[in-house]
Design an enzyme around this catalytic site. Sequence first.
Site, PDB file in Angstrom:
ATOM      1  N   SER A 133       0.821  -1.215   0.000  1.00 45.96           N
ATOM      2  CA  SER A 133       0.000   0.000   0.000  1.00 45.96           C
ATOM      3  C   SER A 133       0.852   1.261   0.000  1.00 45.96           C
ATOM      4  O   SER A 133       1.914   1.317   0.631  1.00 45.96           O
ATOM      5  CB  SER A 133      -0.900   0.009   1.238  1.00 45.96           C
ATOM      6  OG  SER A 133      -1.527   1.260   1.416  1.00 45.96           O
ATOM      7  N   GLU A 135       0.174   3.706   1.646  1.00 39.01           N
ATOM      8  CA  GLU A 135       0.184   4.200   3.026  1.00 39.01           C
ATOM      9  C   GLU A 135       1.520   3.906   3.714  1.00 39.01           C
ATOM     10  O   GLU A 135       1.863   4.553   4.702  1.00 39.01           O
ATOM     11  CB  GLU A 135      -0.961   3.574   3.821  1.00 39.01           C
ATOM     12  CG  GLU A 135      -2.339   4.109   3.472  1.00 39.01           C
ATOM     13  CD  GLU A 135      -2.588   5.528   3.978  1.00 39.01           C
ATOM     14  OE1 GLU A 135      -1.938   5.938   4.955  1.00 39.01           O
ATOM     15  OE2 GLU A 135      -3.433   6.222   3.393  1.00 39.01           O
ATOM     16  N   TYR A 156      -2.264   0.286  10.267  1.00 37.14           N
ATOM     17  CA  TYR A 156      -2.460  -0.385   8.977  1.00 37.14           C
ATOM     18  C   TYR A 156      -1.197  -0.311   8.132  1.00 37.14           C
ATOM     19  O   TYR A 156      -0.740  -1.315   7.579  1.00 37.14           O
ATOM     20  CB  TYR A 156      -3.632   0.259   8.245  1.00 37.14           C
ATOM     21  CG  TYR A 156      -3.765  -0.168   6.796  1.00 37.14           C
ATOM     22  CD1 TYR A 156      -4.327  -1.395   6.458  1.00 37.14           C
ATOM     23  CD2 TYR A 156      -3.320   0.659   5.758  1.00 37.14           C
ATOM     24  CE1 TYR A 156      -4.450  -1.793   5.131  1.00 37.14           C
ATOM     25  CE2 TYR A 156      -3.442   0.268   4.432  1.00 37.14           C
ATOM     26  CZ  TYR A 156      -4.005  -0.955   4.125  1.00 37.14           C
ATOM     27  OH  TYR A 156      -4.106  -1.336   2.805  1.00 37.14           O
TER      28      TYR A 156
END
Length: 338
Positions: A133, A135, A156
């Site tokens: 990801s 992120e 996460y």
Amino acid sequence: MKRALITGITGQDGSYLAEFLLGKPNYEVHGLVRRSSSLNRQRIDHLFGPDAPGRDRLFLHYADLADASSLAAIMELIRPDEVYNLGAQSHVRVSFDQPLYTADVVGLGTLRLLEAVRHLNRNHPVRFYQASSSEMYGSAPAPQGPNTPFHPRSPYACAKLYAHWQTINYREAYNLFACSGILFNHESPRRGESFVTRKVTLGATRIKEGLQKRLVMGNLESKRDWGFAGDYVRAMWLMLQQDKPDDYVVATGETYSIHDLLDKAFGLVDLDYRDYVDFDERYMRPSEVDVLLGDATKAREVLGWKPEVDFHGLIKMMVDNDLELARREKHARTFPGS
């Protein structure tokens, strides 16, 4: 006939990937679903329809990324040629409220799956795709590419980074054909309703149809690189068709703010979002990520991949879908039982 195994097949990406693979005549698709008292398969129901291509080549199995024994059993039963790990607790804001669960499913869940793949790979070659990801970049300066240092800013993101490095480790330690796709934000009409893009397109269309009056939002200043999920699953498949495993950034190379998202979505239904949007700090993350902007040069040059749907086309696609849903709901309320 190739066998593909998809974790998270009932999610947004899993449904598009299953659809994509079943569109090829040489794929048999197996999906993992968690046992639950309620079914959550609306994203893949159409794939079982009487006219659906490849419906006789799609199979679902019960297993869980939190249960290593179920993963090992399924791996031995199916003996897939390709494994796509798309299963996760994927909501960043929720990960702050459920950090241990997120770490277990996203981080350790990937490790459990890698172990099952490693054991099968001893006598049956397997290619593995890990859904990493954007992120993971967190507060790293934009644009973010393959050589940008990671700086995760949520449970996460930390769990995804653990899974990302374990995938690299299994590739280097066990000669496993394992790839990670560092996917930047990708959306669609199948996006979950709690994610910001879908929250906005649902809100705009429901307000237009008189089904709600206000839309409550958090940080409107953050900027994201948004693409279409249907384009991004194509990149996943391309990674596993290469001669050598590697990691790739998948992104559009354009960034837009939440203000831009609101302006586009509300504008498509002839409304000004500033008349309807309220701010609530409860929707803010404890640590924010300001700008995510991907450099997908490597994916373009090596995979021959590029996005086909731009930001404007994506939001229009989502607004059109949600406007139809809002009109159906309005009709049902006006003419109950019809």
